[in-house]
Design a protein around this motif. Structure first.
Motif, short mmCIF file in Angstrom:
data_model
loop_
_atom_site.label_atom_id
_atom_site.label_comp_id
_atom_site.label_asym_id
_atom_site.label_seq_id
_atom_site.Cartn_x
_atom_site.Cartn_y
_atom_site.Cartn_z
N SER A 94 32.72 42.96 32.48
CA SER A 94 33.96 43.02 33.25
C SER A 94 35.10 43.46 32.36
CB SER A 94 34.32 41.65 33.77
OG SER A 94 33.91 41.47 35.02
N LEU A 95 35.82 44.49 32.78
CA LEU A 95 36.99 44.96 32.03
C LEU A 95 38.22 44.43 32.72
CD1 LEU A 95 37.98 46.60 29.67
CD2 LEU A 95 37.76 48.66 31.04
N GLN A 96 38.88 43.44 32.09
CA GLN A 96 40.00 42.76 32.73
C GLN A 96 41.16 43.72 33.01
OE1 GLN A 96 41.88 39.53 30.54
NE2 GLN A 96 41.93 38.27 32.37
N LEU A 97 41.27 44.78 32.22
CA LEU A 97 42.29 45.80 32.48
C LEU A 97 41.80 46.68 33.62
CD1 LEU A 97 43.11 46.74 28.79
CD2 LEU A 97 44.32 45.15 30.28
N GLY A 98 42.62 46.80 34.69
CA GLY A 98 42.13 47.36 35.95
C GLY A 98 42.06 48.88 36.06
N GLY A 99 42.79 49.62 35.25
CA GLY A 99 42.81 51.07 35.40
C GLY A 99 41.47 51.70 35.07
N ARG A 100 41.04 52.67 35.88
CA ARG A 100 39.78 53.35 35.61
C ARG A 100 39.79 54.03 34.24
NH1 ARG A 100 38.46 57.12 40.72
NH2 ARG A 100 40.15 58.22 39.67
N TYR A 101 40.98 54.47 33.82
CA TYR A 101 41.09 55.16 32.54
C TYR A 101 40.71 54.27 31.36
CZ TYR A 101 45.60 52.69 32.69
OH TYR A 101 46.57 51.72 32.81
N PRO A 135 30.09 52.83 35.33
CA PRO A 135 30.68 51.90 36.31
C PRO A 135 29.62 51.42 37.30
CG PRO A 135 31.93 53.95 36.15
CD PRO A 135 30.64 54.18 35.45
N GLU A 136 29.62 50.11 37.56
CA GLU A 136 28.71 49.52 38.55
C GLU A 136 29.49 48.46 39.32
OE1 GLU A 136 25.36 48.05 36.36
OE2 GLU A 136 24.33 49.98 36.39
N SER A 137 29.86 48.78 40.56
CA SER A 137 30.64 47.88 41.39
C SER A 137 31.93 47.51 40.65
CB SER A 137 29.83 46.63 41.76
OG SER A 137 30.54 45.81 42.64
N GLN A 138 32.14 46.24 40.34
CA GLN A 138 33.37 45.80 39.69
C GLN A 138 33.20 45.63 38.17
OE1 GLN A 138 36.29 45.50 41.50
NE2 GLN A 138 34.98 46.40 43.05
N ALA A 139 32.07 46.09 37.62
CA ALA A 139 31.80 45.90 36.20
C ALA A 139 31.20 47.17 35.62
CB ALA A 139 30.87 44.71 36.01
N TYR A 140 30.77 47.08 34.36
CA TYR A 140 30.23 48.24 33.67
C TYR A 140 28.91 47.90 32.99
CZ TYR A 140 34.93 50.17 34.20
OH TYR A 140 36.12 50.62 34.71
N ARG A 141 28.04 48.90 32.94
CA ARG A 141 26.87 48.83 32.07
C ARG A 141 27.19 49.69 30.86
NH1 ARG A 141 20.91 50.67 33.93
NH2 ARG A 141 21.02 48.67 34.99
N VAL A 142 26.92 49.17 29.68
CA VAL A 142 27.25 49.89 28.45
C VAL A 142 25.95 50.22 27.71
CG1 VAL A 142 28.45 49.77 26.23
CG2 VAL A 142 29.46 48.71 28.27
N LEU A 143 25.75 51.52 27.49
CA LEU A 143 24.59 51.98 26.73
C LEU A 143 25.05 52.43 25.35
CD1 LEU A 143 22.75 54.21 29.39
CD2 LEU A 143 22.56 51.74 29.03
N GLN A 144 24.28 52.04 24.34
CA GLN A 144 24.52 52.51 22.98
C GLN A 144 23.28 53.28 22.53
OE1 GLN A 144 25.07 49.51 19.98
NE2 GLN A 144 25.99 50.95 18.54
N ILE A 166 36.91 41.44 25.57
CA ILE A 166 37.19 42.43 26.60
C ILE A 166 37.53 41.76 27.92
CG2 ILE A 166 36.09 44.24 28.02
CD1 ILE A 166 34.51 45.00 25.42
N GLU A 167 36.81 40.73 28.26
CA GLU A 167 36.99 40.09 29.56
C GLU A 167 38.21 39.17 29.61
OE1 GLU A 167 33.20 38.32 30.55
OE2 GLU A 167 32.34 40.27 31.12
N ASN A 168 38.75 38.80 28.46
CA ASN A 168 39.89 37.88 28.42
C ASN A 168 41.10 38.48 27.71
OD1 ASN A 168 38.50 35.57 29.61
ND2 ASN A 168 37.32 35.52 27.70
#
Length: 427
Positions: free
Chosen positions: A251-258, A232-241, A289-291
């Motif tokens: 940005s994950l449009q679905l708001g729950g942290r879960y 998690p970074e502010s209102q978005a995410y960094r994704v590492l593979q 994901i964002e839409n």
């Protein structure tokens, strides 16, 4: 012969037992009825590619995310989920568009003699309806969410391209078992010979169960959290593979942290689809994901219904899901906290009520279904946990009282049961 959607729906509700309304008595513990309906329909489930999604929490959100991504990638994508919140047609969608009411009427008319003979459950019938619709519309792929469990679930007649199991928790223990290992065994029933399976969340108790099943099926087992790290970074995410950046500022449009837990499994499942010659570029993954809300119409997952006061609803309805929701609520700034709370009879009330904050003000309500726990009974149980408030049985009246009492800087949460959220006016 039915001429209107309401007539056809009334027939389905009146003649076929529905788990969401009556509980375990509607659960058929084999696939015989579903297979009989599919034979009558020329085996539609064999006429399109599919992705199968099971799990205790997160399977609905994950199914919607996958469908949104595949839609953004240019595939004609079916989506079957349950239960519906507002309209029956929410269960069956193609590229976010709900099944036409005319198709439902036509299906019931075509299948009525078979339905009268086989006497399937409501869920078995809706599964067959979805498969028939997807086959007739010639979808490229369909994302199919398990209804309950996996091994004996009606959807388990499909042989998917890839399976996804989100997480394992204590829900429907009266039918699936009262240990995580037993529940995992039922969920693992969707694993097919040679079909890769993605596990969203690695759990000590369930890993050996999945390992044994994939060994027996000569299938590949992928633990998504070993592949992906979501930061998690502010209102978005960094994704590492595998330690390398795959997405920045996602940005994950679905708001729950879960939801970030679901993201592991979704991304790993898409990788498996790509390995099976699906063309899904990173731009489509990001856009999907964002839409997801726009693309699929998903409702009730950490959905903000109002501000000043902040009003949030969520369909979390078991201990694991509610724990995530409560954690997010308590991390938010507010003056006073109000809960509009309703439960169903056949849940572990102790596990749920013991999680709820005693400092909140409660409005105890009940959904308009036979399974609902009576509001006054819920209030009595809640007292043992120091939870106090008023009994207002009607969901929307309870919400109105909460809004009346709450000030601009307060927070109102509505939930405890999918069916409480389903009755919210204007959702």
């Amino acid at each position: 012969m039915f001429t209107t959607f309401s007539q056809a729906l009334e027939f389905l509700y009146a003649t076929l037992p529905m788990y969401q309304r009556v509980g375990a008595t509607a659960f058929k513990k084999d696939l015989t009825n579903t297979l009989a309906l599919c034979r009558e329909l020329n085996n539609p489930h064999q006429q399109f590619k599919s992705v199968h999604v099971a799990g205790t929490n997160g399977k609905g959100s994950s199914a919607h995310l996958l469908a949104s991504i595949l839609q953004e990638a240019g595939y004609k994508t079916g989506l079957y989920t349950s239960p519906h919140l507002k309209s029956f047609t929410e269960r069956i969608k193609i590229n976010g568009r709900e099944v036409p009411e005319e198709f439902v009427v036509d299906f019931v008319n075509r299948l009525q003699p078979t339905l009268n003979l086989v006497k399937p459950s409501f869920f078995e019938t809706t599964v067959a309806m979805a498969f028939d619709y997807f086959a007739r519309q010639q979808v490229d792929v369909a994302v199919i969410e398990v209804g309950l469990g996996g091994r004996l679930d009606s959807t388990n007649v499909i042989t998917p391209v890839v399976s996804l199991i989100t997480n394992i928790g204590f829900d429907h223990t009266d039918m699936l078992g009262d240990t995580l290992e037993q529940i995992a065994f039922e969920k693992a029933g969707i694993i097919k010979h040679g079909v890769p399976v993605v596990i969203s969340e690695r759990q000590t108790e369930t890993t050996p169960v999945f390992q044994e099943k994939v060994n027996a099926c000569n299938a590949q087992l992928i633990f998504a959290q070993d592949e992906y790290q979501i930061i998690p970074e502010s209102q978005a995410y960094r994704v590492l593979q595998s330690g390398k950046v795959r997405f920045e500022n996602l940005s994950l449009q679905l708001g729950g942290r879960y939801q970030q837990k679901n993201l592991h499994g979704v991304l790993a499942t898409v990788d498996q689809l790509i390995s099976k010659e699906f063309t899904v570029h990173d731009a489509a993954i990001r856009a999907g994901i964002e839409n997801v809300l726009v693309n699929t119409g998903l409702k009730g997952r950490w959905q903000i219904l109002g501000t000043k006061p902040l009003i949030i609803c969520d369909t979390a309805h078991n201990a694991e899901g509610m724990k995530e929701v409560i954690g997010q609520i308590m991390a938010m700034p507010f003056n006073e906290l109000y809960f509009v709370l309703g439960l169903v009879k056949d849940k572990d009330h102790h596990a749920l009520l013991s999680l709820l904050p005693a400092g909140a003000h409660y409005f105890f309500c009940q959904a308009s279904i036979p399974r609902a726990l009576a509001a006054h009974e819920l209030a009595g149980k809640a007292q043992a946990y120091g939870l106090k408030g008023e009994v207002i049985a009607d969901v929307n009246q309870a919400i109105a009282f909460a809004k009346q009492m709450a000030q601009a800087e307060d927070l109102v949460f509505i939930g405890g049961s999918t069916f409480v959220v389903a009755e919210i006016n204007g959702l």
